[in-house]
Design a protein around this motif. Sequence first.
Motif, PDB file in Angstrom:
ATOM      1  N   SER A   1       0.838  -1.194   0.000  1.00  0.00           N
ATOM      2  CA  SER A   1       0.000   0.000   0.000  1.00  0.00           C
ATOM      3  C   SER A   1       0.878   1.251   0.000  1.00  0.00           C
ATOM      4  O   SER A   1       2.053   1.215   0.396  1.00  0.00           O
ATOM      5  N   ASP A   2       0.305   2.369  -0.440  1.00  0.00           N
ATOM      6  CA  ASP A   2       1.048   3.633  -0.452  1.00  0.00           C
ATOM      7  C   ASP A   2       1.451   4.046   0.958  1.00  0.00           C
ATOM      8  O   ASP A   2       2.538   4.601   1.172  1.00  0.00           O
ATOM      9  N   LYS A   3       0.583   3.797   1.946  1.00  0.00           N
ATOM     10  CA  LYS A   3       0.902   4.143   3.334  1.00  0.00           C
ATOM     11  C   LYS A   3       2.088   3.328   3.841  1.00  0.00           C
ATOM     12  O   LYS A   3       2.978   3.853   4.517  1.00  0.00           O
ATOM     13  N   PHE A   4       2.106   2.020   3.515  1.00  0.00           N
ATOM     14  CA  PHE A   4       3.224   1.166   3.928  1.00  0.00           C
ATOM     15  C   PHE A   4       4.528   1.696   3.349  1.00  0.00           C
ATOM     16  O   PHE A   4       5.541   1.816   4.059  1.00  0.00           O
ATOM     17  N   LEU A   5       4.522   2.041   2.068  1.00  0.00           N
ATOM     18  CA  LEU A   5       5.747   2.528   1.417  1.00  0.00           C
ATOM     19  C   LEU A   5       6.182   3.871   1.998  1.00  0.00           C
ATOM     20  O   LEU A   5       7.377   4.111   2.192  1.00  0.00           O
ATOM     21  N   SER A   6       5.211   4.737   2.267  1.00  0.00           N
ATOM     22  CA  SER A   6       5.523   6.052   2.842  1.00  0.00           C
ATOM     23  C   SER A   6       6.135   5.900   4.230  1.00  0.00           C
ATOM     24  O   SER A   6       7.183   6.504   4.525  1.00  0.00           O
ATOM     25  N   ASP A   7       5.523   5.092   5.099  1.00  0.00           N
ATOM     26  CA  ASP A   7       6.051   4.865   6.460  1.00  0.00           C
ATOM     27  C   ASP A   7       7.426   4.221   6.407  1.00  0.00           C
ATOM     28  O   ASP A   7       8.330   4.578   7.180  1.00  0.00           O
ATOM     29  N   PHE A   8       7.590   3.277   5.505  1.00  0.00           N
ATOM     30  CA  PHE A   8       8.860   2.559   5.371  1.00  0.00           C
ATOM     31  C   PHE A   8       9.987   3.526   5.011  1.00  0.00           C
ATOM     32  O   PHE A   8      11.069   3.491   5.598  1.00  0.00           O
TER      33      PHE A   8
END
Length: 377
Positions: free
Chosen positions: A296-303
């Motif tokens: 997900s975009d949120k996972f990539l952003s947090d990562f």
Amino acid sequence: MGFSSAMILNWLHFWDVALALMGLFIFSCLLQRFTNKNGPMLWPVLGIAPSIFLNAHTIYDWVTMALIKAGGTFHYKGVWFGGSHGIITLDPSNIEYMLKTRFSNFPKGKYYRERFHDLLGDGIFNADNELWKEQRRLATSEMHSGRFVEYSFFSMQELVHKKLLKLMEKVVVSGCSIDLHEVLLRFTFDNICSVALGADSGCLELDLPQSPFVKAFEEATELTMFRFMVPPFVWKPMKLFGIGFEKRLKEATKIVHYFAENTVKDRRGELKRLGSLKDRFDLLSRLMDSEKQHFSDKFLSDFCISFILAGRDTSSVGLAWFFWLVQKHPEVENKILKEINEILGQRQCTEKESPDGDTVFTVEELKKMVYLQAVLS
């Protein structure tokens, strides 16, 4: 106007209680000081908080001296009902035990995660258990790939020759002084943004511009640490009503997430348009281009935000200490220069330099710098 006997008795009772509480406070301080001779002062009710605020102007020196005095490890407690208590250590055996031998026994837990959640979300620095293992597996597999290692090397090389050295030349020519630590912070920030996001933060330009993203990132990390210094019944209402440092933290994290989320969104659009990101080798692109699973975009952003946090301060502080120590030990500097000159002396006259005439070292030459690697370690 006269005083009744009841008023006088109440007044006396008040002073009796006040003196008793003061005596208890002094006794608790003395008892704590005798039973905890090595660690910092833990005040009654307030814990370590007064010691921190009294030494806030020299906090790093104070913590360093406290650890030295305590033999590398000391216990601490925060304000009553704040839930803050634990151990601060720099003992290598303790660190190895926590991070390697019994790592599963030391999860971050709710106390840590809820304080960092606004900034880091579920990134690797704020994850536990299976979520942490999955992110570590992903980071390790991508960072150890040949393409990523090669990309990281050339990104660093380009940043050094096109930005860092140009800035240093400008400083030398102008004869002005410069804050080396700030320059190294900007250098490592540019580098980690390039490696993690494939984006240029632009904070190492010749005029040393103030990047809104960089400023917000610094402010967000600093203000998040305040949550560890005040109890939750203080910072949570401040967050709810948007006042004090919590208001500034919200504004800073909004800028950080806006930058990261927009970068992910733009890269996602590029992937859909081109069908592949095979020509990009930054961490974000490699994760997004993976055929095995969809993130997900949120996972990539947090990562990526966690990755930036991991690669910025650690490298810049390490480099700042390195140059300070080398300056203090000229014999070490001479050995480093001797090793470099010996390697340069082994070059063939046909070997190329950069277009600007700078000496560019190959990977093989860097591997030969054994003494320099030892000093850096």
